[in-house]
Scaffold this active site. Structure first.
Site, PDB file in Angstrom:
ATOM      1  CB  CYS A  48      -0.015  -7.874  19.143  1.00 21.15           C
ATOM      2  SG  CYS A  48      -0.917  -7.539  17.676  1.00 21.15           S
ATOM      3  CG  HIS A  97       4.070  -1.620   2.482  1.00 21.53           C
ATOM      4  ND1 HIS A  97       2.693  -1.919   2.033  1.00 21.53           N
ATOM      5  CD2 HIS A  97       4.502  -1.678   3.793  1.00 21.53           C
ATOM      6  CE1 HIS A  97       2.350  -2.682   3.188  1.00 21.53           C
ATOM      7  NE2 HIS A  97       3.315  -2.397   4.244  1.00 21.53           N
ATOM      8  CG  HIS A 137      -1.928  -4.969  14.140  1.00 26.57           C
ATOM      9  ND1 HIS A 137      -1.023  -4.622  14.859  1.00 26.57           N
ATOM     10  CD2 HIS A 137      -1.713  -5.195  12.882  1.00 26.57           C
ATOM     11  CE1 HIS A 137       0.037  -4.529  14.107  1.00 26.57           C
ATOM     12  NE2 HIS A 137      -0.356  -4.907  12.787  1.00 26.57           N
ATOM     13  CB  CYS A 167      -2.713  -4.681  19.352  1.00 24.07           C
ATOM     14  SG  CYS A 167      -1.657  -3.692  18.198  1.00 24.07           S
ATOM     15  CB  CYS A 194       3.025  -6.051  16.841  1.00 23.32           C
ATOM     16  SG  CYS A 194       1.726  -4.689  16.904  1.00 23.32           S
ATOM     17  CE  LYS A 245       1.269   1.508   9.818  1.00 24.25           C
ATOM     18  NZ  LYS A 245       1.708   0.337  10.605  1.00 24.25           N
ATOM     19  CE  LYS A 266      -4.611  -7.615   2.950  1.00 22.22           C
ATOM     20  NZ  LYS A 266      -4.136  -8.979   3.333  1.00 22.22           N
ATOM     21  CG  HIS A 321      -0.439  -0.095   2.448  1.00 24.99           C
ATOM     22  ND1 HIS A 321       0.296   0.951   2.965  1.00 24.99           N
ATOM     23  CD2 HIS A 321      -0.376  -1.076   3.732  1.00 24.99           C
ATOM     24  CE1 HIS A 321       0.777   0.736   4.095  1.00 24.99           C
ATOM     25  NE2 HIS A 321       0.512  -0.745   4.534  1.00 24.99           N
TER      26      HIS A 321
END
Ligand code: MSP
Length: 518
Positions: free
Chosen positions: A135, A28, A155, A152, A138, A304, A307, A25
């Site tokens: 997690c 990256h 996520h 978390c 992570c 942020k 995905k 995405h």
């Protein structure tokens, strides 16, 4: 620091290696583009560079998803690694190697690396039982106080309880060494506020962490205990060094590039890079990296982009519409590199039209059209004498841009170049060459204006080569200039004689505006 005095040591740049099981995405693409701008610029300055990117394959999720699909983890990873290998290609990034952590060369090196720590005589690797909340997103253990509503915050999922006998790394023994490192090398982590974040984390006390996982089929076996595999971070971080040992057959590039390495990464993985990694290197008896630059997040709706949060902007779709150069330009320009900022598809469209299309594209179209029309496509290498506002606008440009890029200020470097683009546009308006062309008595004035516009655009093209390589080459070609882009060319009065200049076709043709995102 003026460009001449920069030490010409080798320059090795890395991006994080991306989880192979996620989908590329814009976040990256962002780090890859930033790293590429930095490294291309150093190459223009004549530096010996190496640029590494790649994929991180040993996350536990890979094994889970592979099993769901009835594949071995390796077969599953092989199937999706190609998308990642293609990403830098599509972004026009000039990486020298693409690492996969399932490469034999990497696996072998990780085993050696961990063995070096184990054998360092300080008992830095020991066995213990670990129980805690883990997690999977992570790939890290979490304390209760790091969770929000039991989940978390990165996520949005509740971590799992894990209890097992593992091999531990004695991170706690490196607290003083790390604090000394941050103290002695204030530029080790940049920007400074990120260095402070790393320092406060270390000052808060360091806990040893487990570097192995039991009962997992997927990962690099711990050499002295093959029933366990290396924890994905203990494996992944080592890529920055392992790649140098096998990227070029028969060569150990560490002799050339280690420790002249700059790691670029976002703030999500600051601790792993600025704390764990230097400690692991010290324990293994290696030099720590030259520098780490920690940038912010591209955000969408103040979250942020990722995905797992379902608000992905696909960089490949943006490239299909706007082209790689426009995406690169926008990434460098939309947010001050280092800070967080909002990324919207509307903003790339707006910058494409206003800055790339109008400021730069029209400037080239007008300049080449005027040279074609008023001078029969001939560009002279001599300029009639007289003051030049373009020469003034170019004073200090090369040093200013270089200084900003040495400090990873890719946004500031681009803005400095754009000052020249704007000055050139003002010069067109103020000198009104179309008026001069009507008066044969002012032919020398017209020659001076055309020379200045062509020379200014030429310098802009060279200065922009790290940001928008294709556009830069197209500008030089349209002006009949050589394709050499050495940094010394970013100076006034270097335009070369050319003939046959024709009105250039639009650099950034009009594109229909996107429908606003909900
Ligand atoms: N595999 C680990 C890294 C191991 S490095 C030894 C990992 N992978 S990741 O696929 O999650 O990529 C994280 C990195 O992607 C960030 O550090 C950053 O470089 C980039 N970004 C991911 N999302 C981002 C944004 N929304 N904004 C900016 N950069 C982001 O962590």
């Amino acid at each position: 620091m003026p460009v001449e005095s920069v030490e010409m040591k080798p320059f090795y740049v890395t991006t994080p290696i991306y989880y192979v099981n996620s989908t590329p995405h814009i976040g990256h693409a962002y780090t890859t583009i930033a790293a590429d701008i930095v490294v291309r610029h150093q190459r223009q300055r004549g530096r010996d560079t190496f640029f590494l990117t790649g994929v991180d394959e040993h996350a536990s999720k890979v094994a889970r998803v592979a099993a769901e699909q009835g594949l071995t983890p390796q077969a599953y990873a092989d199937g999706i690694a190609g998308v990642w290998r293609e990403l830098p290609v599509r972004l026009d990034a000039s990486n020298d190697f693409f690492i996969r952590t399932s490469d034999d060369g990497h696996k072998r090196f990780v085993q050696e690396f961990l063995t070096r720590i184990k054998d360092n005589g300080r008992d830095d690797i020991y066995q213990d039982v670990y129980a805690g909340l883990y997690c999977v997103g992570c790939e890290a253990f979490k304390n209760e106080d790091e969770l929000v509503d039991g989940k978390c915050p990165e996520h949005g999922v509740a971590p799992e309880w894990i209890e097992e006998r593992n091999w531990f790394f004695r991170l706690s023994a490196y607290q003083d060494a790390l604090l000394r490192l941050y103290e002695e090398r204030p530029d080790f982590v940049l920007p400074r506020f990120r260095a402070n974040e790393a320092r406060s984390f270390v000052e808060g006390g360091l806990q040893d962490f487990s570097i192995s996982r039991a009962g997992q089929p997927w990962g690099i076996p711990i050499p002295w205990d093959p029933d366990q595999v290396a924890y994905v971070w203990a494996d992944a971080l080592v890529n920055y060094m392992s790649a140098l040992t096998y990227a070029r057959e028969g060569e150990d590039l560490r002799d050339r590039y280690w420790p002249e390495v700059r790691h670029l990464l976002a703030k999500d993985i600051l601790r792993f890079h600025c704390v764990y990694w230097p400690a692991m290197l010290l324990a293994a008896g290696y030099d720590v990296p030259q520098q780490l630059f920690v940038h912010g997040y591209l955000l969408r709706d103040e979250k942020k982009i990722s995905k797992s949060l379902g608000n992905v902007v696909d960089p490949l779709d943006l490239i299909d519409v706007y082209g790689a150069d426009a995406l690169r330009f926008w990434c460098a320009r939309v947010v001050t590199f280092g800070q967080d900022g909002i990324a919207s598809v509307e903003s790339i469209h707006e910058r494409y039209e206003r800055e790339l299309g109008n400021d730069l594209g029209n400037l080239l179209s007008r300049t080449t059209a005027m040279i074609a029309r008023y001078r029969d496509g001939r560009l002279a290498a001599e300029r009639p004498p007289g003051p030049s506002p373009v020469a003034d606008a170019m004073t200090g440009l090369a040093d200013d841009v270089a200084e900003r890029l040495d400090a990873y200020d890719i946004t500031g470097g681009l803005e400095r170049i754009w000052e020249l683009v704007r000055a050139l546009n003002r010069h067109v308006e103020a000198s009104a060459p179309w008026g001069l062309a009507k008066d044969p008595g002012r032919a020398a004035e017209l020659d001076a204006v055309l020379y200045d516009l062509a020379d200014g655009l030429r310098a802009v093209a060279v200065a922009l080569a790290a940001y928008v390589p294709t556009t830069s080459a197209r500008i030089l070609e349209a002006l009949g200039q050589p394709s050499s882009i050495g940094w010394g060319e970013v100076a006034y009065g270097r335009v070369q004689e050319a003939t046959g200049i024709e009105p250039a076709s639009p650099l950034f043709p009009r594109i229909e505006a996107p429908t606003p995102t909900p």
